[in-house]
Design a protein around this motif. Sequence first.
Motif, PDB file in Angstrom:
ATOM      1  N   ASN A 334      36.683  37.710  37.580  1.00 45.00           N
ATOM      2  CA  ASN A 334      36.458  36.948  35.966  1.00 45.00           C
ATOM      3  C   ASN A 334      35.633  37.794  35.098  1.00 45.00           C
ATOM      4  OD1 ASN A 334      37.589  34.709  37.246  1.00 45.00           O
ATOM      5  ND2 ASN A 334      35.724  33.718  38.051  1.00 45.00           N
ATOM      6  N   HIS A 354      39.935  28.684  37.941  1.00 47.76           N
ATOM      7  CA  HIS A 354      40.753  29.815  38.121  1.00 47.76           C
ATOM      8  C   HIS A 354      40.061  31.216  38.395  1.00 47.76           C
ATOM      9  CE1 HIS A 354      42.917  33.066  35.881  1.00 47.76           C
ATOM     10  NE2 HIS A 354      44.071  32.441  36.080  1.00 47.76           N
ATOM     11  N   CYS A 355      40.782  32.115  39.175  1.00 51.84           N
ATOM     12  CA  CYS A 355      39.905  33.394  39.231  1.00 51.84           C
ATOM     13  C   CYS A 355      40.804  34.505  38.815  1.00 51.84           C
ATOM     14  CB  CYS A 355      39.538  33.451  40.664  1.00 51.84           C
ATOM     15  SG  CYS A 355      40.563  33.768  41.851  1.00 51.84           S
ATOM     16  N   LYS A 356      40.411  35.474  38.257  1.00 53.26           N
ATOM     17  CA  LYS A 356      40.994  36.860  37.922  1.00 53.26           C
ATOM     18  C   LYS A 356      40.332  38.008  38.557  1.00 53.26           C
ATOM     19  CE  LYS A 356      42.831  39.537  34.086  1.00 53.26           C
ATOM     20  NZ  LYS A 356      42.873  39.434  32.675  1.00 53.26           N
ATOM     21  N   GLN A 370      45.588  36.964  39.685  1.00 48.54           N
ATOM     22  CA  GLN A 370      44.995  35.951  39.344  1.00 48.54           C
ATOM     23  C   GLN A 370      45.602  34.650  40.121  1.00 48.54           C
ATOM     24  OE1 GLN A 370      45.175  35.445  35.212  1.00 48.54           O
ATOM     25  NE2 GLN A 370      47.223  36.255  35.057  1.00 48.54           N
TER      26      GLN A 370
END
Length: 396
Positions: A334, A354-356, A370
Motif C-alpha cells: 500500500n 484493498h491491498c497493493k 493488487q
Amino acid sequence: MVGQWLLELLFSIGRFFLHPLLYFFLIFSFLNGYWRVRRERKSFHVRVYDVFDDIRFTYTKGIIAGLILSVLFMLLGLWIPFGTLVLLTIWLLAVSLTFQPRFLSSSISLGGTIFLTALLNGVADQSPWIDEFFVSLDKTNYSVLSLFLSFLLICEGILIYRTAHYHTSPFIIKSKRGMPIGNHVANRTWMIPLMLLVPGGSLESPFSWWPIISLNGEPFMLVMIPYFVGFYQRIQGSLPKESIQVTGRRISILGIISLVVAAASLWAPFLSFVAAALALIGKGLITVKQRMNDNSAAFYFSKQDYGLVVLGTLPQSPGEKMGIKAGEVITKVNGKNVKTTYEFYEALQISRTHCKLEVLGHNKEIRFVQRALYEGEHHELGLLFVQDEKWKSEAS
C-alpha cells in the motif's frame, strides 16, 4: 492368440493389485506427509499442503512414465525371472524401511539387485533354499537387468526434472549465527507401473527376433508390478525448481551413459556389473555435488534489507491467486516500504478493503499486484516469510 494375450493382460493387472509394495507405500507416503506437516507447523504454525498430498503425488505422477517404459520393454522383449522379481521386491522393501526416499533411486534398488543376484547365485550350491525360494534366479541375465536399470534411471531423472519441484515443502532453520534461514525440501516418491515378461507362462514369442535375449524357447507370462523410485533434495541456496532440475538433468545423463555400457554388455557380459557400479557411484557423486554447491551458495531465503522474501504461499490463498511465488521479494505494501513482518501487517491495515503490493520478481524487475480484500483477508494473505528475530514464523 489375441484372446490369450488379453487374458494374460487381465491376470497381470490382478497380480498388480496383489503386490504388497502397492499397499506398503500408502503407509510410506502417508508418514512422509505426516512428518512434513509437523515440520511446517513447527516453522509456520500452519501446514502448507494436507497430509494426503504425498499420497496423491506418489500414485499419479509416474503412471505415464510406467506406460511408456512398459511399451518399450515389450517392444524390446526384455524379460526377468520370477525369482529376480521376488528379490527386487524384498530389496525395495528393505531399503524403504529406512523411510528415506533418497535410497529408493534405481541406482540403489536395481543396482543392488544385480549384485545381490550374483551373490546368491554364487552360494546357491551350498544353500538349496535359494533355488526353492527364488525360482529361476540362476537364469537371470545380468545384461537385461543392467538395461532395466539404465532405462529406469533415465526415467527417474526425467520425473525429477518435470515433477519433483511441485509442492516443495518450505521450513525454517537457524544458521550458524543463529539467524532464521528459509529452506525448501523435495521429499518425493513415484509409483511406476511396469509390465514385464517373466518365463514360465503360456505365451509364445510373436516375432522370431523377440525377445531380444533368448528364452531358449520357454513360454512366458505377463507380470505387472508397482515399481517405486524416490528422491530427496534440500535447497537453501537457490530457487527449488532450478536446483532440482539441474539434479534431474544430471541423473538422466548418468542413465544414458549407463545405458551405453549396459548395451555393450550384450557382447561383454561383465560390463553389466560395470554399468551397475557406474550408476551407484555416479548417483552418489551427483548428490554430493549438489550438496556442496548448495552449501557454498549464499542463503537465498534469508532476511533482506530491501524487503520481505516470500518463502512460500498457501494453496488457494489470496497470495497464491495474486500470483506471488516463492523467492520473490515484497518491497512495498500500500505504498509503504516493508522490511519486517510487523511492518507488513501494519501496512495491510492502511486499507481494509484493498491491498497493493510492489513485488521484485525472479527476473529482478518490479511489478505491482493488487486485490480487493474481503473480511479477514487483511491478515490472511497466505504468504510465508522468513521472519526477523523478533517475530515467530507464521503465515501472514
